[in-house]
Design an enzyme around this catalytic site. Structure first.
Site, PDB file in Angstrom:
ATOM      1  N   GLY A 121       0.806  -1.216   0.000  1.00  9.85           N
ATOM      2  CA  GLY A 121       0.000   0.000   0.000  1.00  9.85           C
ATOM      3  C   GLY A 121       0.839   1.265   0.000  1.00  9.85           C
ATOM      4  O   GLY A 121       0.484   2.270  -0.621  1.00  9.85           O
ATOM      5  N   GLU A 134      10.681   7.688 -28.692  1.00  6.39           N
ATOM      6  CA  GLU A 134      11.793   7.287 -29.565  1.00  6.39           C
ATOM      7  C   GLU A 134      11.613   5.874 -30.119  1.00  6.39           C
ATOM      8  O   GLU A 134      12.581   5.122 -30.266  1.00  6.39           O
ATOM      9  CB  GLU A 134      13.125   7.434 -28.843  1.00  6.39           C
ATOM     10  CG  GLU A 134      13.534   8.889 -28.696  1.00  6.39           C
ATOM     11  CD  GLU A 134      14.994   9.074 -28.422  1.00  6.39           C
ATOM     12  OE1 GLU A 134      15.814   8.431 -29.105  1.00  6.39           O
ATOM     13  OE2 GLU A 134      15.324   9.853 -27.522  1.00  6.39           O
TER      14      GLU A 134
END
Length: 379
Positions: free
Chosen positions: A340, A363
């Site tokens: 968490g 890219e």
């Protein structure tokens, strides 16, 4: 003879880059990310230390780093912050076409100023309707006799709002597809350039990303790189040089996620023992470590090939694809190890996970890299 040992100069530059990443970048990375603020002062400090514009040759005022040196620096900076590193690394991407295809006069005029004072440049290839299909771009270059006229739209341009120089890919005849592509150098103070608002992004929030419009921009004939129709060749050579840098960026981000996970797993107790004592966590960490190291070696081989004058197209795509996929996987697993807390902005791994995704996209996507790799395998 194969040697995996860095030389003394490389060890020294790695120490400088890593110190900068840990002392200057990482402490403020969350602030710039949450504020979506461009870290210009940080990038300026990187320039002061010679950690930006690593591609510039010594003959034109650069430090004279080779490609391996560039990957070492980039990995360290990405270890500090992937988003900041994108803005730093984009200067190399923008200037590489001039390094690769520029005349002596063009290099003196456009490269040397980047070694004399801090400046930013942008690489302008992608368009709103043409990302992976770069050969289909529509930005036009019309010969007007004593100059060119540039018209068109670009998208996802890094550093566009701060750049003083653009390398723009365009076409003199869109029907010719890749054979009609050109690359021109465009100064930011030319009339007709419109810069869009900063894009709101999932990750790399501190990196400036914008749309651009060119409306009847006058471009001097001497700003054409190579000749008409050379644009595709220049772009592909540029990407062969820049993809190992992208790969090293991914390795830096992945290494950061792994190191955060190792520290957390040693400190966090579950079932009255540290997480690192649980075999499930050990198996995750082992896979993460293997893939980070394998990616690093592949990046280094792609850079080594360039430094030794050999074609690296396949290895550049392999390095970019594997390292970016590894970064995403390792960052996701880091969040899982943190549980968490990993989902909270108060802990560092959620940012790395958000940042990692873009490396699989820009890219050339991971899928495009596999197309390149397969083509090279069958050639």
């Amino acid at each position: 003879m194969i040697n995996f040992q860095l030389n003394d100069d490389q060890l020294a530059v790695r120490e400088t880059a890593l110190k900068f990443a840990l002392n200057e970048m990482r402490p403020v990375a969350s602030h710039y990310d949450q504020a979506a603020e461009f870290p210009k002062s940080i990038i300026n400090k990187a320039w002061d230390l010679g950690l930006i514009n690593t591609c510039l040759p010594a003959a034109y005022g650069g430090v004279g780093f080779n490609h391996m040196d560039g990957t070492i620096i980039t990995e360290c900076l990405a270890y500090g912050c992937l988003g900041m590193n994108t803005s730093i690394m984009s200067n190399d991407l923008a200037l590489l076409p001039i390094v690769i295809a520029g005349s002596h006069e063009q290099k003196e005029k456009f490269l040397r100023p980047f070694t004399e004072k801090f400046q930013i440049a942008s690489f302008c290839l992608t368009e709103p309707a043409y990302g992976s299909d770069a050969a289909g771009i529509k930005t036009s270059l019309k010969d007007m006799g004593d100059h060119f006229l540039l018209n068109g739209n670009k998208m996802w341009i890094t550093n566009a709002g701060y750049a003083e120089l653009f390398v723009v890919y365009c076409t003199f005849d869109s029907k010719l597809k890749h054979k009609g592509l050109c690359a021109v150098i465009v100064e930011s103070d030319r009339d007709g350039i419109e810069i869009g608002k900063p894009e709101k992004k999932m990750g790399h929030r501190c990196s400036d990303t914008r749309a651009m419009t060119f409306k009847n921009v006058k471009v001097p004939k001497e700003n054409l790189l190579g000749k008409l129709g050379d644009g595709w060749k220049i772009a592909m050579k540029t990407l062969d040089h820049s993809r190992p840098l992208i790969g090293s960026s991914a390795v830096g981000g992945a290494q950061a996620a792994l190191d955060h996970s190792l520290r957390y797993a040693k400190e966090r107790l579950q079932f009255e023992v540290p997480l690192c004592n649980h075999q499930a966590i050990q198996m995750m960490v082992a896979d993460m470590a293997m893939k980070v190291e394998a990616s690093r070696l592949l990046v280094q081989k792609a850079a080594w090939l360039l430094d030794n004058g050999q074609k690296n197209t396949q290895h550049a795509s392999m390095a970019k694809a594997m390292a970016s996929d590894t970064c995403m996987e390792v960052a996701t697993n880091a969040v899982q190890i943190f549980g968490g807390y990993g989902y909270s902005v108060d802990y560092p791994v959620e940012k790395i996970m958000r940042d990692a995704k873009l490396i699989q996209i820009y890219e050339g996507t991971s899928q495009i890299q596999r197309i390149v790799i397969a083509r090279e395998c069958f050639s």
